[in-house]
Scaffold this motif. Structure first.
Motif, PDB file in Angstrom:
ATOM      1  N   LYS A   1      81.832  28.630 105.082  1.00 41.67           N
ATOM      2  CA  LYS A   1      81.583  28.732 106.513  1.00 41.67           C
ATOM      3  C   LYS A   1      82.138  27.488 107.204  1.00 41.67           C
ATOM      4  O   LYS A   1      81.899  26.371 106.786  1.00 41.67           O
ATOM      5  N   SER A   2      82.871  27.686 108.227  1.00 42.75           N
ATOM      6  CA  SER A   2      83.458  26.584 108.975  1.00 42.75           C
ATOM      7  C   SER A   2      83.354  26.935 110.444  1.00 42.75           C
ATOM      8  O   SER A   2      82.715  27.913 110.815  1.00 42.75           O
ATOM      9  N   TYR A   3      83.993  26.137 111.290  1.00 45.88           N
ATOM     10  CA  TYR A   3      83.967  26.472 112.717  1.00 45.88           C
ATOM     11  C   TYR A   3      84.970  27.562 113.038  1.00 45.88           C
ATOM     12  O   TYR A   3      84.985  28.091 114.128  1.00 45.88           O
TER      13      TYR A   3
ATOM     14  N   LEU B   1      84.806  11.762 115.762  1.00 49.25           N
ATOM     15  CA  LEU B   1      84.909  12.326 114.408  1.00 49.25           C
ATOM     16  C   LEU B   1      85.847  13.520 114.466  1.00 49.25           C
ATOM     17  O   LEU B   1      85.493  14.584 114.969  1.00 49.25           O
ATOM     18  N   CYS B   2      87.033  13.315 113.942  1.00 55.37           N
ATOM     19  CA  CYS B   2      88.119  14.276 114.120  1.00 55.37           C
ATOM     20  C   CYS B   2      88.389  15.033 112.836  1.00 55.37           C
ATOM     21  O   CYS B   2      88.729  16.212 112.848  1.00 55.37           O
ATOM     22  N   GLY B   3      88.236  14.356 111.705  1.00 56.87           N
ATOM     23  CA  GLY B   3      88.515  15.005 110.432  1.00 56.87           C
ATOM     24  C   GLY B   3      87.824  14.269 109.307  1.00 56.87           C
ATOM     25  O   GLY B   3      87.396  13.120 109.461  1.00 56.87           O
ATOM     26  N   LEU B   4      87.670  14.966 108.198  1.00 55.60           N
ATOM     27  CA  LEU B   4      87.041  14.366 107.020  1.00 55.60           C
ATOM     28  C   LEU B   4      87.905  14.700 105.809  1.00 55.60           C
ATOM     29  O   LEU B   4      87.488  15.385 104.885  1.00 55.60           O
TER      30      LEU B   4
ATOM     31  N   LEU C   1      78.324   9.177 118.465  1.00 50.10           N
ATOM     32  CA  LEU C   1      79.316   9.846 117.602  1.00 50.10           C
ATOM     33  C   LEU C   1      79.495  11.269 118.078  1.00 50.10           C
ATOM     34  O   LEU C   1      78.507  11.943 118.401  1.00 50.10           O
ATOM     35  N   ARG C   2      80.739  11.715 118.138  1.00 48.77           N
ATOM     36  CA  ARG C   2      80.965  13.116 118.500  1.00 48.77           C
ATOM     37  C   ARG C   2      82.029  13.740 117.613  1.00 48.77           C
ATOM     38  O   ARG C   2      83.123  13.182 117.464  1.00 48.77           O
ATOM     39  N   GLY C   3      81.678  14.848 116.982  1.00 44.98           N
ATOM     40  CA  GLY C   3      82.660  15.647 116.269  1.00 44.98           C
ATOM     41  C   GLY C   3      83.348  16.574 117.260  1.00 44.98           C
ATOM     42  O   GLY C   3      82.697  17.078 118.173  1.00 44.98           O
ATOM     43  N   PHE C   4      84.641  16.773 117.093  1.00 46.94           N
ATOM     44  CA  PHE C   4      85.331  17.630 118.067  1.00 46.94           C
ATOM     45  C   PHE C   4      86.515  18.341 117.428  1.00 46.94           C
ATOM     46  O   PHE C   4      87.066  17.899 116.424  1.00 46.94           O
TER      47      PHE C   4
ATOM     48  N   GLU D   1      89.277  23.594 121.154  1.00 43.81           N
ATOM     49  CA  GLU D   1      88.173  24.128 121.955  1.00 43.81           C
ATOM     50  C   GLU D   1      88.171  23.556 123.374  1.00 43.81           C
ATOM     51  O   GLU D   1      87.256  23.834 124.145  1.00 43.81           O
TER      52      GLU D   1
ATOM     53  N   LEU E   1      78.417  17.253 110.753  1.00 44.92           N
ATOM     54  CA  LEU E   1      78.644  16.560 112.026  1.00 44.92           C
ATOM     55  C   LEU E   1      79.946  17.043 112.650  1.00 44.92           C
ATOM     56  O   LEU E   1      80.054  17.173 113.869  1.00 44.92           O
ATOM     57  N   LEU E   2      80.924  17.304 111.794  1.00 45.78           N
ATOM     58  CA  LEU E   2      82.207  17.807 112.292  1.00 45.78           C
ATOM     59  C   LEU E   2      82.156  19.322 112.495  1.00 45.78           C
ATOM     60  O   LEU E   2      82.551  19.829 113.541  1.00 45.78           O
TER      61      LEU E   2
ATOM     62  N   ILE F   1      79.001  17.949 116.491  1.00 43.64           N
ATOM     63  CA  ILE F   1      77.747  17.356 116.951  1.00 43.64           C
ATOM     64  C   ILE F   1      77.990  16.123 117.794  1.00 43.64           C
ATOM     65  O   ILE F   1      78.917  15.353 117.543  1.00 43.64           O
TER      66      ILE F   1
ATOM     67  N   LEU G   1      75.963  12.848 118.502  1.00 40.09           N
ATOM     68  CA  LEU G   1      74.805  12.077 118.022  1.00 40.09           C
ATOM     69  C   LEU G   1      74.776  10.734 118.726  1.00 40.09           C
ATOM     70  O   LEU G   1      75.818  10.104 118.890  1.00 40.09           O
TER      71      LEU G   1
END
Lengths: 331, 331
Positions: A58-60, A242-245, A269-272, A276, B262-263, B267, B269
């Motif tokens: 499951k992902s976005y 937070l752009c990538g992991l 912190l914001r994941g994006f 979108e 978080l990604l 999110i 935070l």
């Protein structure tokens, strides 16, 4: 041309991506219906997000379906048109995937100017990676004059733009990258103030030396130890985009060990996901295009030749073997 | 009265706080200089942040010095005044610490109305903990009608206010607390929609059952497994107000194992310390005071009697033995 080549996802990777996960196929060029256009792709963009789509987890986004053309951004030329808005010879950026040609009704296509800006740049610094850098800087990090901005995967398509935008904003730009050559490029050619080679084995001490006033903003593309080490140097009220992991793309767990620092530094912190926020793209692409045309934003490309080279090029990208924006040249 | 009692920090804890970390002393009531006032404290507030101050480790605040009066919020009565702005008999909230009396030049004191609102509440729901809840909800989480808000340490001074504010905002309020009694209180007396007992051993399944539509906002006071489990249930664009990490106060490492979420959930935070946002206090305290006076915000207090009981009461608070806002009654 009545046939063209495409690459489909043949199987989902278990851990690392292997060439056998892909299959090269031949397809018929379809006849156009009224309102459609045919594009011959000149460049295919390879990007880290593709690894996520290859998994069923499951992902976005929905997973890449098996036996269908691999997803991907492309730039190419209109070679036939039954669409009133597109003329033969115009260049468009779109999402035709790993394929030499594509048919579209026009939705989601973006006409690009290949005069002042090379076609390939519309997949990089004036495309999705550039928008990612722009959005993270403008909408999340918003660094003030003199602040220290740290970006991981600093020589990559996103990271190299982040650091240069930081310099243009009057910040101290510090990159983290793998290997001496990438770090030298980041400092000597892109103008970052410093770059830390995480492969050198002294990440913590080297990052401390490169950020004598601490860190005010982190543009994170990697996660894991690299991110934890940067977190450890944050000043009060630091921001994290937070752009990538990348460190976790093979399925490895990548905990944030330094969770307390999120509180101690009162971090935002914001994941994006930049796709979108399409409402911001016109402004962002216009900004980035202007900077590229004026010579104020440099970029580097790793170009592999021919569609069949795409699987190996993606594997290399995921292992950090590329140097700058990874593209596949189709013509 | 010419003498009063106070408690100083005698030694720094190694791991858990023990009674021997404190020492009860007698001090002389000083003569007032012009512009000063003398306050007899009625209540002392005990709060989780005190554990952080007892350590020497770098934090957002300077450590509590050894051999000096322990830091702490107080509410009390002016018993002598040479300050034109304060009259004998008025009640003030301040930071006189673990002491029966305190002398001040007036700075940082807040006059409180003990008519419609009991004196002790100015240390709780209409004081720092209430402001913490209000700030996190209004400035960070901003939940929309119908969203699900999860709060850990739900029966505590902050958590109980968070959940009730969530209900007043038309949200689904779900608490996480330790033990059946606390959960029953949170649901039956405070009106939360559900409460998960993390000590029952089925945290993941129980939280899933309590949040059928996922989680849109987390007010985090604990960290560790509780936070990871909540992160795992987040919807796209969830917000996290990171207020405390009780699970890590003894020095244990509390990684965020679910960093990918978080990604994946994009999110936002934010870690925050409410005392850094004093400009918001008048509005927040006015809101909270109005709700308390109107009977729309309930709260519960754990009151231990006499200054000498403060060390045990703080130890109990850090172990979760309190039930509602922990106070020490000094008179």
């Amino acid at each position: 041309m009545t046939k063209y080549q495409r690459i489909v996802l043949a199987s989902r990777p278990r851990g690392a991506v292997v060439p056998e996960n892909f299959r090269l196929e031949e397809a018929e060029v379809p006849a156009l219906a009224e309102g459609q256009l045919l594009v011959r792709n000149h460049y295919l963009s390879l990007d880290p997000y593709m690894r996520g789509r290859m998994s069923e987890a499951k992902s976005y986004a929905v997973p890449q379906p098996l036996d269908e053309t691999m997803i991907g951004g492309t730039v190419g030329e209109v070679v036939e048109s039954r669409h009133p808005g597109f003329a033969v010879g115009e260049f468009v950026a779109g999402m035709f995937g790993w394929a030499e040609m594509g048919v579209s009704g026009g939705a989601g296509l973006r006409k690009v100017d290949t005069g002042a800006i090379p076609a390939s740049a519309h997949l990089g610094v004036v495309g999705m990676p550039g928008m990612t850098a722009w959005y993270g800087m403008h909408e999340i990090l918003r660094p003030a004059l003199g602040e220290t901005v740290v970006v991981s995967a600093a020589s990559g398509a996103v990271g190299s733009a982040v650091g240069q935008l930081a310099k243009l904003a009057g910040c101290r730009a510090v990159g983290i990258a793998g290997g001496r050559a990438k770090c030298d490029y980041v400092v000597q050619e892109l103008g970052f103030d410093a770059c830390v080679d995480y492969k050198a084995g002294n990440l913590k001490a080297d990052l401390a030396a490169a950020t004598p006033d601490g860190i005010d903003a982190i543009f994170e593309n990697v996660g894991g130890e690299v991110f934890d080490t940067a977190l450890g140097r944050t000043n009060a009220f630091a921001r994290v985009a937070l752009c990538g992991l990348l460190a976790g793309y093979t399925g490895a767990e990548i905990p944030i060990r330094n969770a307390k620092k999120l509180l101690l530094s009162r971090i935002m912190l914001r994941g994006f996901i930049v796709t979108e926020h399409m409402d911001m793209w016109p402004q962002g692409l216009s900004d980035m295009g202007r900077l590229v045309a004026a010579g104020k934003l440099k970029y580097r490309e790793s170009i592999s030749q021919g569609l069949a080279s795409a699987p190996d090029a993606l594997i290399g990208l995921l292992q950090g073997r590329n140097f700058g924006k990874q593209l596949v040249k189709l013509i």
